[in-house]
Design an enzyme around this catalytic site. Structure first.
Site, PDB file in Angstrom:
ATOM      1  N   GLU A 290       0.826  -1.214   0.000  1.00 22.39           N
ATOM      2  CA  GLU A 290       0.000   0.000   0.000  1.00 22.39           C
ATOM      3  C   GLU A 290       0.857   1.259   0.000  1.00 22.39           C
ATOM      4  OE1 GLU A 290      -2.923   0.196   3.139  1.00 22.39           O
ATOM      5  OE2 GLU A 290      -4.427  -0.791   1.900  1.00 22.39           O
ATOM      6  N   HIS A 311       8.452 -26.742  -1.791  1.00 18.74           N
ATOM      7  CA  HIS A 311       7.850 -27.878  -2.471  1.00 18.74           C
ATOM      8  C   HIS A 311       6.673 -27.450  -3.342  1.00 18.74           C
ATOM      9  CE1 HIS A 311      10.243 -30.733  -0.038  1.00 18.74           C
ATOM     10  NE2 HIS A 311      10.262 -29.691   0.786  1.00 18.74           N
ATOM     11  N   LYS A 425     -14.131  -0.262  -3.651  1.00 21.48           N
ATOM     12  CA  LYS A 425     -15.183   0.126  -2.701  1.00 21.48           C
ATOM     13  C   LYS A 425     -16.300   0.869  -3.426  1.00 21.48           C
ATOM     14  CE  LYS A 425     -12.115   0.685   1.282  1.00 21.48           C
ATOM     15  NZ  LYS A 425     -11.515   1.638   2.217  1.00 21.48           N
TER      16      LYS A 425
HETATM   17  O1  LIG Z   1      -9.064   0.848   9.980  1.00 25.75           O
HETATM   18  P1  LIG Z   1      -9.966   1.049   8.803  1.00 25.75           P
HETATM   19  O2  LIG Z   1     -10.281   2.493   8.562  1.00 25.75           O
HETATM   20  O3  LIG Z   1     -11.216   0.220   8.940  1.00 25.75           O
HETATM   21  O4  LIG Z   1      -9.207   0.583   7.527  1.00 25.75           O
HETATM   22  C1  LIG Z   1      -8.814  -0.746   7.324  1.00 25.75           C
HETATM   23  C2  LIG Z   1      -7.993  -0.888   6.051  1.00 25.75           C
HETATM   24  O5  LIG Z   1      -8.799  -0.677   4.922  1.00 25.75           O
HETATM   25  C3  LIG Z   1      -8.581   0.394   4.035  1.00 25.75           C
HETATM   26  O6  LIG Z   1      -9.349   0.220   2.909  1.00 25.75           O
HETATM   27  C4  LIG Z   1      -7.129   0.666   3.729  1.00 25.75           C
HETATM   28  O7  LIG Z   1      -6.748   0.317   2.436  1.00 25.75           O
HETATM   29  C5  LIG Z   1      -6.177   0.060   4.699  1.00 25.75           C
HETATM   30  O8  LIG Z   1      -4.997   0.833   4.706  1.00 25.75           O
HETATM   31  C6  LIG Z   1      -6.759  -0.017   6.061  1.00 25.75           C
HETATM   32  O9  LIG Z   1      -5.805  -0.561   6.959  1.00 25.75           O
END
Ligand SMILES: O=P(O)(O)OC[C@H]1O[C@H](O)[C@H](O)[C@@H](O)[C@@H]1O
Length: 448
Positions: A290, A311, A425
């Site tokens: 990331e 393996h 998302k």
């Molecule tokens: O802690 P949160 O805000 O729920 O995020 C949880 C995770 O999801 C996101 O989409 C990011 O890509 C991550 O960097 C992050 O660690």
């Protein structure tokens, strides 16, 4: 034996030269300084830099007390979180716990289980079935407080807990770790009166293992968080910009991997010879993937567990496309002792190993693998940790974080954002008809 982790890049020389590495010393130093003076990209996310040395006694004691209270009530803790909100905890807990810990009946510490890191319906149903009749609690971790996977799992688990022990008692068994003032989890936790911990604004999820995000679950698992922090404090000092390049292992690692990348080694495989380190690699993959995979560049991060994967992926590593290099985490000393027994009949032909430590066999596998892979055109970086204890793992975590920040700046990207994660998302929300995504829903449905 020195209790410090060591970096050995000598087995990359031949693929890159020592003068290639030394030639980047000034740049690495500048990148390290840029992190510390906060003048680089993503400089609003540098809170992790001095985190180890700035954790206070009160903070540690408070986390230990919460862990104690939860431990007294719960045989099982479900850690709800995804990405940086669970990988650091799982990495540390797995590397420092008995491998078969979760099968032990007579336990001092609760079993830690995980949810919210997938959307598997069967997974959740099976988890709920396991929790039935057990005394359990929940640590819900989300920096943004709005991530779908953990929010969904938490809704289901919270309802189950409230059904089992009542709404009032459930409050004593739920801890929320989230932003100081924003997000759905913040609102929910405030309204319901859950114990809250804050993820500082300036610490991104993948750099948050030394905040309550990691420290509370790790303490609950019975691991000495003071030793973990002490190891990280040591590494904070050892990788500071004032430490000369030749001694600064974070700078050297950052430079070496970037030099290999420039020579076409576009994939870094993190390898271990100890199954307990599997999740250290998962944590590392998020940290580097990331941080660096953006603007159409960045090393691709992969991982293998040896000797198991010798393996399977061993063939590819030995003879596939020569676009890889390997970084091996080697544990100098095991915590336990086991020697190979003698067998009079020797039907398995293993008497040549009788009296030898199992770890000796493992070390010869490691050495043989290193030599074979170098012969096959795979540069090898070795990170040696003295043993699997909290102090060493604390060093390792901070070492990787620091090197990642420097490496990202050498590459020229912002190592502290992750804009690409939003793409899936957006589509998922559009497909699910989430309010606010009406236009996207209409568009995406035309493409199905
Ligand atoms: O802690 P949160 O805000 O729920 O995020 C949880 C995770 O999801 C996101 O989409 C990011 O890509 C991550 O960097 C992050 O660690």
């Amino acid at each position: 034996m020195e209790k410090v982790i060591k970096l050995d890049i000598s087995k990359t020389l031949g693929f890159i030269s020592q003068s290639d590495v030394n030639g980047q010393a000034t740049l690495a130093k500048k990148c390290n300084e840029t992190l510390h003076n906060g003048s680089g990209k993503g400089n609003d996310f540098l809170g992790w830099l001095n985190l180890p040395s700035s954790i206070t006694e009160d903070q540690l004691a408070d986390i230990e007390n919460t862990a104690k209270a939860l431990r007294a009530k719960c045989d099982v803790i479900v850690l709800v979180g995804i990405g940086g909100s669970y990988l650091g905890s799982k990495a540390v807990i797995d590397s420092l716990s008995n491998y078969f810990d979760w099968l032990q009946a007579d336990r001092k510490n609760p079993v830690i289980l995980y949810a919210g890191n997938n959307i598997g319906e069967d997974y959740l149903v099976e988890l709920l079935a396991y929790l039935k009749g057990k005394s359990f609690g929940i640590i819900n971790i989300s920096k943004s407080g709005t991530t779908t996977e953990p929010a969904l799992a938490f809704r289901i688990l919270k309802a189950e807990l409230e059904k089992a022990v009542g709404k009032e008692e459930a409050k004593n068994r739920i801890v929320a770790i989230t932003d100081a003032a924003r997000g759905a989890l913040f609102t929910l936790a405030t309204k319901e009166g859950f114990k809250k911990y804050v993820i500082p604004d300036n610490v991104g999820g993948r750099y948050s293992v030394l905040t309550p995000v990691g420290l509370l679950p790790i303490a609950l698992a019975g691991i000495d968080i003071r030793q973990l922090v002490a190891g990280a404090v040591y590494m904070e000092k050892e990788t500071a910009p004032g430490v000369p390049f030749e001694k600064n292992i974070a700078e050297i690692y950052a430079v070496t991997r970037n030099e290999l990348y420039k020579k076409g080694k576009k994939i870094e495989i993190l390898a271990n010879f100890n199954p307990k380190l599997h999740y250290i690699a998962e944590w590392w993959k998020q940290l580097y993937g990331e941080s660096e995979g953006k603007e159409n560049k960045g090393i691709f991060n992969a991982s293998v567990d040896f000797t198991a994967d010798l393996h399977s992926m061993g063939q590819w590593i030995q003879e596939g496309e020569r676009s890889i290099f390997e970084t091996v985490i080697s544990v100098a000393q095991p915590n336990e002792t086991l020697t190979v027994p003698t067998d009079e009949e020797n039907l398995d032909g293993l008497n040549f190993l009788a009296g030898k430590r199992v770890d000796f066999v493992n070390k010869m596998a490691e050495l043989g693998t290193q030599m074979a892979h170098i012969d096959g055109g795979v540069p090898n970086i070795k990170i040696e940790i003295p043993k699997l204890d909290a102090y060493s793992i604390g060093q390792l975590l901070y070492f990787f974080e620091k090197a990642c920040g420097i490496s990202g700046y050498i590459l020229g990207v912002n190592p502290f954002d992750q804009p690409g994660v939003e793409a899936y998302k957006k589509n998922m929300f559009a497909l699910l008809d989430k309010p606010g995504f009406e236009k996207e829903s209409e568009e995406i449905k035309k493409r199905i």
